[in-house]
Design a protein around this motif. Structure first.
Motif, mmCIF file in Angstrom:
data_model
loop_
_atom_site.group_PDB
_atom_site.id
_atom_site.type_symbol
_atom_site.label_atom_id
_atom_site.label_comp_id
_atom_site.label_asym_id
_atom_site.label_seq_id
_atom_site.Cartn_x
_atom_site.Cartn_y
_atom_site.Cartn_z
ATOM 1 N N THR A 1 0.847 -1.122 0.223
ATOM 2 C CA THR A 1 0.079 -0.108 0.030
ATOM 3 C C THR A 1 0.779 1.430 -0.051
ATOM 4 O O THR A 1 2.049 1.071 0.103
ATOM 5 C CB THR A 1 -1.069 0.048 1.180
ATOM 6 N N THR A 2 0.194 2.391 0.014
ATOM 7 C CA THR A 2 1.006 3.591 -0.132
ATOM 8 C C THR A 2 1.784 3.655 1.281
ATOM 9 O O THR A 2 2.970 4.293 1.235
ATOM 10 C CB THR A 2 0.286 4.864 -0.193
ATOM 11 N N ARG B 1 -1.901 -5.441 3.085
ATOM 12 C CA ARG B 1 -3.185 -5.643 3.558
ATOM 13 C C ARG B 1 -3.566 -6.912 3.829
ATOM 14 O O ARG B 1 -3.153 -7.778 3.098
ATOM 15 C CB ARG B 1 -4.310 -5.078 2.356
#
Lengths: 253, 489
Positions: B475-476, B481
């Protein structure tokens, strides 16, 4: 002598009530009247030698994992019957490869996605009365004495086994229903391993009520690919001896 | 327009591709443009223009003569094809088809879904369709022709207000005279005192307005499939009670079955139409899992649905049509209800399918895929291939769709989590197996090119077993996740 006569009178009365309840002697009966678990401790609870077919059984659970276990318990029982199975639910999210691993071959499964709880009951009743299936499984959060009685009679007239899977809150009381047996299943920790990997899953299987009067609680391993439950092999500390708890006789409600 | 081009030979079609084409008809000594293709529309040619003007705008325009009879016949054929959506379909020349969707929408997943399905099917025929659903045929016509959206579901008559008066199926002359006095939209028309309209613009206008608003009845003329087996019963006196309707069914089914037997066919789809004295049509539609010509079975299934028929002031005719049939040869009745596989329970499947919808009664077939949620697919209960899965790895009995995101405790990379929080409950993991790596199927969906899932089988302190996975795409925040995908027995 006294007790012998008493038993005979009771037996006669039971038969009469049975006839009155059915209005007529049941004409069509499947060849198999009971479904053995293959575990003597469980099978000996019923005079037929196993869970009665042509009857309604209720499987309760209080958690998501318990509900998965209840699904597997019903699927494994249905799989052992070796006949077509109908599964009715408002959200059929069961996973066929997983069901195959607990003994229900998917080639024998028909799924009905109902739009309401009421429709689940209607579909179950129609399928039970059709008398060509081995087992009908329905997911019904609510069940009253009247609806359960309808299902029980349909199961009997169609000589078909019926399971209702019910997810309930932890503290909710069990209302009386006309099921031949009521079970509660919860996940139990699997046996400790030397390596930190999970072994075969386990359940705490509780028979809350049954028409034969027997109750009990067992620690069992999840069904194998043939649909048979197993008692865990004896442990070094001997903590799981089955049945580790057995209550006195209680009649089914 | 497109239907017309399809009737041309392929060579002629290839020669015309990308050229501006119009269809012109002789009206009052002028050749008037009736329809245009996309290229001609881009040049600014619109239907209603004189062909001479169109030629002035675009000298290369190809003009084809109008063939109204062929068009009407093609529309009729398309209407018969549309019988798959509802038993009551009507062709409305020159360019529209009405489908009575009463009681048919849930079978296609709702109103909007049904319209999209129809539009997609028309695109498959090479036709650009504009579809609308409303409470009356007139309103649906208006919305389909004049609403800016290609797919419209109307809930209230007020939806018609912004549409131009031409949406009321009135003649061009009436439309022009309304326009001249400033009555441009249906809303304008609704504000004018009703009594003044017929005097100035004719009776037709008020009738069309009432029909569009659902205040005046409009019957649509049902198309009947031409070659289908059909039995008709006409009554001397209108009938109305449920018992009479059931008796009608019992009278219609046996001769139909006898006819099917003669041609060695079995019905897959049946329609029973009741024609009411007020020109409305009530319908019962049946779909059968296997071809059948068992009249007792038909009678039972049709009689179960008699409650849905509203007889109104009476019914004076009934037609039972087997509009889809398949060859069915006499066969030995199988005394043994097959032990492996489903066996013959098609009558139960039919009965349930007509109760909950055919799409909601299904078997499960296996599908070759690595993505867990794709390995099972619904299959027709009548004939489905045996399902088998190659994996020996444990699989959950319940699968969440979609997978539910969870919060996990920080851990070593490539290791199972030590703790996770799901649905507000924190669980300590005691055992874990994994990872089992699953790659995205980019040939199914290009967004899966980089998708890699690492599945873990975990058990918490209570013994509850879950199937978790980590999405390996960062993810950024440079984290992964985690999801819970299923529950084990």
């Amino acid at each position: 002598m006294q007790t012998g006569r008493k038993t005979a009178v009771l037996k006669d009365l039971r038969e009469r009530i049975h006839r009155l309840e059915r209005l007529e002697a049941p004409t069509r009966r499947s060849a198999v009247k009971a479904l053995p678990f293959g575990i003597p401790a469980l099978d000996s609870l019923w005079s037929e030698g196993g869970l009665p077919t042509s009857a309604l059984h209720e499987v309760n659970s209080v958690s998501v994992a318990g509900f998965a276990a209840a699904s597997a318990f019903a699927a494994a029982s249905a799989g052992r019957l070796g006949k077509p199975v109908l599964w009715c639910s408002t959200s059929p999210d069961f996973y066929a490869p997983g069901l195959a691993q607990v003994g229900l071959p998917v080639s024998r499964l028909i799924v009905v996605r109902a739009r309401s709880e009421k429709e689940v009951l209607a579909v179950m009743e129609e399928a039970l009365r059709h008398a060509s299936l081995g087992c009908v499984i329905g997911e019904t959060p609510r069940l009253t004495l009247t609806t359960s009685r309808r299902l029980a009679l349909a199961a009997e007239s169609g000589a078909t086994m019926a399971f209702t899977l019910r997810r309930r809150r932890k503290d909710s009381a069990l209302e009386p229903i006309a099921a031949a047996s009521r079970w509660r299943i919860n996940a139990a920790p699997s046996s400790p391993h030397l390596i930190p990997q999970s072994g075969r899953g386990r359940w705490t299987l509780e028979l809350l009520r049954s028409r034969s009067g027997a109750t009990g609680s067992w620690n069992v391993e999840v069904p194998d690919t043939q649909g048979y439950l197993h008692l865990p092999s004896a442990l070094a500390d001997g903590s799981t001896v089955a049945p580790f708890e057995s209550r006195g006789e209680r009649r089914a409600g | 327009m497109e239907a017309r081009l399809r009737r041309l030979s392929p060579e002629a079609n290839a020669a015309l591709v990308d050229k501006p084409i119009v269809i012109a008809n002789l009206e009052d000594q002028h050749r008037i443009v009736l329809a245009v293709n996309a290229a001609a529309a881009a040049d600014g040619i619109t239907p209603g223009l004189a062909l001479a003007h169109a030629r002035a705008v675009q000298p290369n325009v190809v003009a084809l003569p109008a063939q109204p009879l062929d068009d009407a016949r093609a529309l009729e054929r398309l209407a018969v094809w549309c019988l798959r959506y509802s038993p009551l379909v009507s062709a409305c020349a020159p360019d529209s088809i009405w489908i009575d969707a009463t009681g048919a929408t849930h079978l296609l997943g709702g109103e909007t879904k049904m319209l999209e399905t129809i539009q997609g099917a028309m695109a498959g025929h090479g036709l650009t369709a504009r579809v609308a659903m409303a409470a009356s045929p007139g309103a649906a016509w208006a919305l389909a022709h004049f609403c800016p959206h290609a797919v419209t579901v109307s809930s209230a008559p007020a939806d018609l207000n912004p549409l131009p008066v031409m949406a009321l199926r009135i003649s061009l002359a009436t439309g022009r005279s309304l326009w001249r006095v400033g009555l441009k939209t249906i809303a304008d028309l609704r504000h004018v005192p009703r009594a003044t309209l017929p005097r100035r613009f004719g009776k037709d206008l008020l009738l069309r307005l009432d029909q569009a608003l659902g205040q005046a009845p409009e019957s649509i003329e049902a198309v009947l499939p031409p070659a289908a087996k059909r039995k008709r019963l006409t009554f001397a006196e209108p009938i109305g009670t449920a018992d009479d309707l059931k008796r009608t069914i019992a009278l219609l089914a046996p001769p139909l079955c006898a006819e099917l037997e003669k041609s060695q066919e079995g019905a897959r789809k049946l329609d029973l139409l009741f024609f009411r004295t007020d020109n409305r049509v009530e319908t019962i539609r049946l779909a059968l899992a296997r071809p059948s010509r068992n009249s007792a079975h038909f009678i039972k299934l049709l009689s179960d649905k008699v409650e849905t028929v509203d007889p109104g002031f009476g019914i004076d005719a009934a037609v039972l049509t087997a509009w889809r049939t398949e060859p069915l040869f006499p066969h030995q009745i199988d005394a043994d209800r097959g032990v492996d596989g489903i066996g013959d329970i098609s009558d139960l499947v039919d009965s349930l399918a007509n109760q909950v919808g055919a799409r909601n009664v299904y078997c499960i077939a296996s599908h070759a895929s690595d993505i867990p949620e794709r390995v099972m697919q619904p299959a027709d209960p009548a004939n489905h291939p045996p399902a088998s899965w190659s994996t020996n790895l444990p699989r959950p009995v319940r699968l969440f769709s979609p997978p539910e995101p969870i919060e996990v405790m920080a851990m070593m990379p490539d290791h199972p989590p030590a703790r996770f929080t799901w649905r507000g409950e924190s669980r300590l993991i005691t055992h874990a197996d994994g990872p089992e790596r699953v790659f995205g199927e980019w040939w199914q969906d290009i967004r899966e090119v980089a998708e890699v899932r690492d599945y873990f089988r975990v058990e918490d302190t209570q013994g509850e077993r879950f199937w978790l996975y980590r999405d390996s795409r960062l993810t950024t925040e440079n984290t992964h996740r985690w999801y819970v995908h299923g529950v084990f027995a």
